[in-house]
Design a protein around this motif. Structure first.
Motif, PDB file in Angstrom:
ATOM      1  N   MET A   1      15.752   4.547 -11.892  1.00 36.88           N
ATOM      2  CA  MET A   1      15.137   5.172 -13.043  1.00 36.88           C
ATOM      3  C   MET A   1      15.384   4.329 -14.295  1.00 36.88           C
ATOM      4  SD  MET A   1      15.459   9.050 -14.455  1.00 36.88           S
ATOM      5  CE  MET A   1      16.969   9.032 -15.351  1.00 36.88           C
ATOM      6  N   PHE A   2      16.628   3.868 -14.495  1.00 45.50           N
ATOM      7  CA  PHE A   2      16.947   3.073 -15.669  1.00 45.50           C
ATOM      8  C   PHE A   2      16.172   1.757 -15.669  1.00 45.50           C
ATOM      9  CE2 PHE A   2      19.774   0.167 -18.049  1.00 45.50           C
ATOM     10  CZ  PHE A   2      19.738   0.822 -19.267  1.00 45.50           C
ATOM     11  N   LYS A   3      16.032   1.148 -14.494  1.00 43.16           N
ATOM     12  CA  LYS A   3      15.294  -0.112 -14.379  1.00 43.16           C
ATOM     13  C   LYS A   3      13.820   0.088 -14.726  1.00 43.16           C
ATOM     14  CE  LYS A   3      14.333  -3.798 -11.149  1.00 43.16           C
ATOM     15  NZ  LYS A   3      15.091  -5.004 -11.372  1.00 43.16           N
ATOM     16  N   LYS A   4      13.259   1.242 -14.355  1.00 44.35           N
ATOM     17  CA  LYS A   4      11.861   1.544 -14.661  1.00 44.35           C
ATOM     18  C   LYS A   4      11.651   1.679 -16.170  1.00 44.35           C
ATOM     19  CE  LYS A   4       8.190   4.588 -13.061  1.00 44.35           C
ATOM     20  NZ  LYS A   4       7.852   5.766 -12.279  1.00 44.35           N
ATOM     21  N   ILE A   5      12.612   2.281 -16.859  1.00 48.17           N
ATOM     22  CA  ILE A   5      12.516   2.431 -18.314  1.00 48.17           C
ATOM     23  C   ILE A   5      12.599   1.068 -18.991  1.00 48.17           C
ATOM     24  CG2 ILE A   5      13.692   3.349 -20.354  1.00 48.17           C
ATOM     25  CD1 ILE A   5      14.523   5.734 -18.595  1.00 48.17           C
ATOM     26  N   ILE A   6      13.551   0.252 -18.592  1.00 46.82           N
ATOM     27  CA  ILE A   6      13.714  -1.079 -19.188  1.00 46.82           C
ATOM     28  C   ILE A   6      12.478  -1.935 -18.943  1.00 46.82           C
ATOM     29  CG2 ILE A   6      15.063  -3.216 -19.101  1.00 46.82           C
ATOM     30  CD1 ILE A   6      16.447  -0.921 -20.552  1.00 46.82           C
ATOM     31  N   ASN A   7      11.933  -1.904 -17.740  1.00 48.30           N
ATOM     32  CA  ASN A   7      10.728  -2.684 -17.439  1.00 48.30           C
ATOM     33  C   ASN A   7       9.548  -2.231 -18.285  1.00 48.30           C
ATOM     34  OD1 ASN A   7      11.951  -4.351 -15.598  1.00 48.30           O
ATOM     35  ND2 ASN A   7      11.411  -3.077 -13.830  1.00 48.30           N
ATOM     36  N   SER A   8       9.419  -0.940 -18.498  1.00 43.77           N
ATOM     37  CA  SER A   8       8.324  -0.431 -19.326  1.00 43.77           C
ATOM     38  C   SER A   8       8.487  -0.876 -20.777  1.00 43.77           C
ATOM     39  CB  SER A   8       8.269   1.090 -19.241  1.00 43.77           C
ATOM     40  OG  SER A   8       7.267   1.574 -20.087  1.00 43.77           O
ATOM     41  N   SER A  47       6.910   8.542 -27.905  1.00 43.25           N
ATOM     42  CA  SER A  47       7.714   9.135 -26.831  1.00 43.25           C
ATOM     43  C   SER A  47       6.824   9.804 -25.789  1.00 43.25           C
ATOM     44  CB  SER A  47       8.683  10.163 -27.403  1.00 43.25           C
ATOM     45  OG  SER A  47       9.599   9.549 -28.259  1.00 43.25           O
ATOM     46  N   MET A  48       5.770  10.479 -26.256  1.00 41.39           N
ATOM     47  CA  MET A  48       4.839  11.103 -25.305  1.00 41.39           C
ATOM     48  C   MET A  48       4.092  10.042 -24.510  1.00 41.39           C
ATOM     49  SD  MET A  48       3.441  14.523 -27.257  1.00 41.39           S
ATOM     50  CE  MET A  48       2.268  13.643 -28.211  1.00 41.39           C
ATOM     51  N   TYR A  49       3.735   8.917 -25.149  1.00 38.51           N
ATOM     52  CA  TYR A  49       3.058   7.831 -24.442  1.00 38.51           C
ATOM     53  C   TYR A  49       3.960   7.257 -23.352  1.00 38.51           C
ATOM     54  CZ  TYR A  49       1.281   3.193 -23.429  1.00 38.51           C
ATOM     55  OH  TYR A  49       0.857   2.075 -22.785  1.00 38.51           O
ATOM     56  N   TYR A  50       5.219   6.955 -23.726  1.00 40.21           N
ATOM     57  CA  TYR A  50       6.144   6.410 -22.729  1.00 40.21           C
ATOM     58  C   TYR A  50       6.436   7.426 -21.635  1.00 40.21           C
ATOM     59  CZ  TYR A  50       7.208   2.079 -25.191  1.00 40.21           C
ATOM     60  OH  TYR A  50       7.126   0.846 -25.761  1.00 40.21           O
ATOM     61  N   GLY A  51       6.523   8.701 -21.979  1.00 40.64           N
ATOM     62  CA  GLY A  51       6.751   9.734 -20.968  1.00 40.64           C
ATOM     63  C   GLY A  51       5.610   9.816 -19.975  1.00 40.64           C
ATOM     64  N   GLN A  52       4.382   9.712 -20.474  1.00 39.61           N
ATOM     65  CA  GLN A  52       3.217   9.737 -19.590  1.00 39.61           C
ATOM     66  C   GLN A  52       3.146   8.468 -18.751  1.00 39.61           C
ATOM     67  OE1 GLN A  52       1.331  12.380 -19.457  1.00 39.61           O
ATOM     68  NE2 GLN A  52      -0.172  11.603 -18.021  1.00 39.61           N
ATOM     69  N   LYS A  53       3.478   7.343 -19.359  1.00 37.94           N
ATOM     70  CA  LYS A  53       3.408   6.056 -18.663  1.00 37.94           C
ATOM     71  C   LYS A  53       4.460   5.977 -17.549  1.00 37.94           C
ATOM     72  CE  LYS A  53       2.594   1.441 -18.770  1.00 37.94           C
ATOM     73  NZ  LYS A  53       1.578   1.031 -17.880  1.00 37.94           N
ATOM     74  N   LEU A  54       5.666   6.468 -17.826  1.00 29.75           N
ATOM     75  CA  LEU A  54       6.739   6.338 -16.857  1.00 29.75           C
ATOM     76  C   LEU A  54       6.671   7.404 -15.759  1.00 29.75           C
ATOM     77  CD1 LEU A  54       9.709   5.502 -19.216  1.00 29.75           C
ATOM     78  CD2 LEU A  54       8.560   3.966 -17.643  1.00 29.75           C
ATOM     79  N   ALA A  55       6.371   8.636 -16.123  1.00 30.22           N
ATOM     80  CA  ALA A  55       6.322   9.766 -15.171  1.00 30.22           C
ATOM     81  C   ALA A  55       7.545   9.716 -14.257  1.00 30.22           C
ATOM     82  CB  ALA A  55       5.028   9.729 -14.365  1.00 30.22           C
ATOM     83  N   LEU A  56       8.739   9.792 -14.874  1.00 28.16           N
ATOM     84  CA  LEU A  56       9.990   9.626 -14.141  1.00 28.16           C
ATOM     85  C   LEU A  56      10.239  10.699 -13.109  1.00 28.16           C
ATOM     86  CD1 LEU A  56      12.309   8.540 -17.083  1.00 28.16           C
ATOM     87  CD2 LEU A  56      11.362   7.113 -15.279  1.00 28.16           C
ATOM     88  N   PHE A  57       9.798  11.926 -13.387  1.00 28.97           N
ATOM     89  CA  PHE A  57      10.138  13.037 -12.496  1.00 28.97           C
ATOM     90  C   PHE A  57       8.962  13.469 -11.639  1.00 28.97           C
ATOM     91  CE2 PHE A  57      12.900  13.298 -16.233  1.00 28.97           C
ATOM     92  CZ  PHE A  57      14.098  13.053 -15.600  1.00 28.97           C
ATOM     93  N   LYS A  58       8.010  12.568 -11.451  1.00 30.41           N
ATOM     94  CA  LYS A  58       6.853  12.869 -10.598  1.00 30.41           C
ATOM     95  C   LYS A  58       7.271  12.763  -9.136  1.00 30.41           C
ATOM     96  CE  LYS A  58       2.948  10.271  -9.927  1.00 30.41           C
ATOM     97  NZ  LYS A  58       1.861   9.448 -10.402  1.00 30.41           N
ATOM     98  N   ASP A  59       6.891  13.754  -8.353  1.00 29.62           N
ATOM     99  CA  ASP A  59       7.246  13.746  -6.922  1.00 29.62           C
ATOM    100  C   ASP A  59       6.258  12.985  -6.091  1.00 29.62           C
ATOM    101  OD1 ASP A  59       9.539  15.168  -7.310  1.00 29.62           O
ATOM    102  OD2 ASP A  59       8.512  17.089  -7.108  1.00 29.62           O
TER     103      ASP A  59
END
Length: 59
Positions: A1-8, A47-59
């Motif tokens: 998860m942390f790696k996905k945030i840093i890459n984004s 923050s909403m843009y990054y939240g939509q882009k990352l979708a960290l908690f999508k199953d």
């Protein structure tokens, strides 16, 4: 998860620099009220843009 945030953040350097600059200005300085409201709206939007882009908690 942390790696996905840093890459984004690395993939979007302009938005990341604006986000960090806004955050630092709001935390460390006391800008005028109207300016701080506009900056807070920008932070919320990014923050909403990054939240939509990352979708960290999508199953």
């Amino acid at each position: 998860m942390f790696k996905k945030i840093i890459n984004s953040l690395i993939e979007h350097p302009f938005l990341t620099s604006i986000y960090i600059t806004n955050l630092v200005i709001l935390l460390l300085h006391k800008p005028p009220f109207a300016f701080s409201v506009v900056m807070m709206a920008g932070l919320i939007g990014m923050s909403m843009y990054y939240g939509q882009k990352l979708a960290l908690f999508k199953d």
